[in-house]
Motif scaffolding. Sequence first.
Motif, PDB file in Angstrom:
ATOM      1  N   GLY A 131       0.799  -1.217   0.000  1.00 14.65           N
ATOM      2  CA  GLY A 131       0.000   0.000   0.000  1.00 14.65           C
ATOM      3  C   GLY A 131       0.829   1.263   0.000  1.00 14.65           C
ATOM      4  N   GLY A 132       1.883   1.302   0.831  1.00 18.55           N
ATOM      5  CA  GLY A 132       2.688   2.508   0.921  1.00 18.55           C
ATOM      6  C   GLY A 132       3.488   2.792  -0.336  1.00 18.55           C
ATOM      7  N   ILE A 133       4.157   1.777  -0.860  1.00 20.78           N
ATOM      8  CA  ILE A 133       4.967   1.974  -2.061  1.00 20.78           C
ATOM      9  C   ILE A 133       4.080   2.196  -3.281  1.00 20.78           C
TER      10      ILE A 133
ATOM     11  N   THR B  42       2.228   5.259  -8.106  1.00 22.22           N
ATOM     12  CA  THR B  42       1.151   5.662  -9.014  1.00 22.22           C
ATOM     13  C   THR B  42       0.756   7.128  -8.853  1.00 22.22           C
ATOM     14  N   TYR B  43       1.508   7.891  -8.047  1.00 24.10           N
ATOM     15  CA  TYR B  43       1.244   9.318  -7.831  1.00 24.10           C
ATOM     16  C   TYR B  43      -0.150   9.573  -7.259  1.00 24.10           C
ATOM     17  N   GLY B  44      -0.708   8.600  -6.548  1.00 28.42           N
ATOM     18  CA  GLY B  44      -1.998   8.779  -5.909  1.00 28.42           C
ATOM     19  C   GLY B  44      -3.168   8.901  -6.857  1.00 28.42           C
ATOM     20  N   GLY B  45      -3.042   8.331  -8.040  1.00 30.72           N
ATOM     21  CA  GLY B  45      -4.141   8.413  -8.997  1.00 30.72           C
ATOM     22  C   GLY B  45      -5.216   7.382  -8.739  1.00 30.72           C
ATOM     23  N   GLN B  46      -6.385   7.600  -9.342  1.00 34.31           N
ATOM     24  CA  GLN B  46      -7.512   6.685  -9.219  1.00 34.31           C
ATOM     25  C   GLN B  46      -7.472   5.679 -10.370  1.00 34.31           C
ATOM     26  N   PRO B  47      -7.908   4.426 -10.172  1.00 28.86           N
ATOM     27  CA  PRO B  47      -8.479   3.860  -8.931  1.00 28.86           C
ATOM     28  C   PRO B  47      -7.441   3.254  -8.013  1.00 28.86           C
ATOM     29  N   TRP B  48      -6.127   3.465  -8.317  1.00 29.65           N
ATOM     30  CA  TRP B  48      -5.081   2.836  -7.520  1.00 29.65           C
ATOM     31  C   TRP B  48      -5.090   3.330  -6.079  1.00 29.65           C
ATOM     32  N   MET B  49      -5.446   4.565  -5.889  1.00 27.38           N
ATOM     33  CA  MET B  49      -5.464   5.126  -4.534  1.00 27.38           C
ATOM     34  C   MET B  49      -6.416   4.347  -3.633  1.00 27.38           C
TER      35      MET B  49
END
Length: 359
Positions: free
Chosen positions: A72-74, A79-86
């Motif tokens: 989760g942290g890495i 992914t620069y906090g993009g959706q839906p990865w965030m």
Amino acid sequence: MTTLLDGYREHIVNAHKQPLFLLLVGFITSFVCIRFSVRMIRAQVRWWPGNVTPGGLHIHHMVFGLGFLLLGGIGVFATYGGQPWMNLFGLAFGIGCGLVLDEFALILHLDDVYWGEQGRKSVDAVIFGILFTALLLIGYVPFAALPGENTRWGLITVISVNALASVITLLKGKVWTGLLGIMVPGLSWIGAIRLARPSSPWARWRYTTRPRRRARALRRERLLHRRADRARTWLFDLIAGAPDKVPVNHPAAHRVAERMSARATAHLDAHAARALARRQARLADRRSAAAAGATARPPAAEGPVFGAAAGPGRSHRAQQRRRTVRAGRSRTYAVGPTGLERRPERHPRLRTHTHRIHR
């Protein structure tokens, strides 16, 4: 159902709180699932898989939790906090938090105390983590101060006073009140005003010279806090299971006894070493003093010295001892500030004399 979905979209999705919400969901779900699993293993249910032991090595679920935390942290940074990865990485991070904090006591003590009294610290850590995350989800930031607003000195003053009250509450031994008071204004103020617990640092610093206040704190601890502790113990037993009652001949009890014995032995060894060092230092001082006295005296004649050559004082004392033995008197001698002194007779009929020999 439609009302719930509308509320979720309005308060969670539109407020950009969905990753934090999924983190909380993963946190609670992983804790509940792993506690159910370990309680099934403890009950030795046949249909449950049991522990993960490849090659006989017991792998704790904390290891899997660390893997989820790293994922989760890495992943968020990758992914620069993009959706839906965030959202996915927030859920993974929450699962890792639940698995790791469930074995917080094992990490703290570096011992398998999962079902012991020390294992209650894991439940404390999990409950605090869930409450803290839920408070963040409800208020976004403490005191509802939104980013980008102008500086409000009144709010800063309230935050500063609340932080000071939370620190005082923690020093008074009220952990839950102090921690929750960071997010809930006024709760820590009540804890800061009330009496401290007798075993807290505040009581050791402030109540030592105030016996009445310490007596009130002890009375309140005996009446109020013990009831609260019993209620908390019952709730934790319901959530996580009751700890094991370790018998006297249990290996865990032997390990604790061995650790205590090792600590006591180390303390005694250090005390004996200090005593030996002091004795050696005194012996060295005596030897140096004797050597200095020998160099100051003139060299004596070779061969043994007998009779009058040994000195008038020594021969006189020897003669008095011989006369006392021949007369059948008691040979009782004492050390006095002067030379040979005879004590007065205690009874007129007893002709026993005592002498003091000056060393």
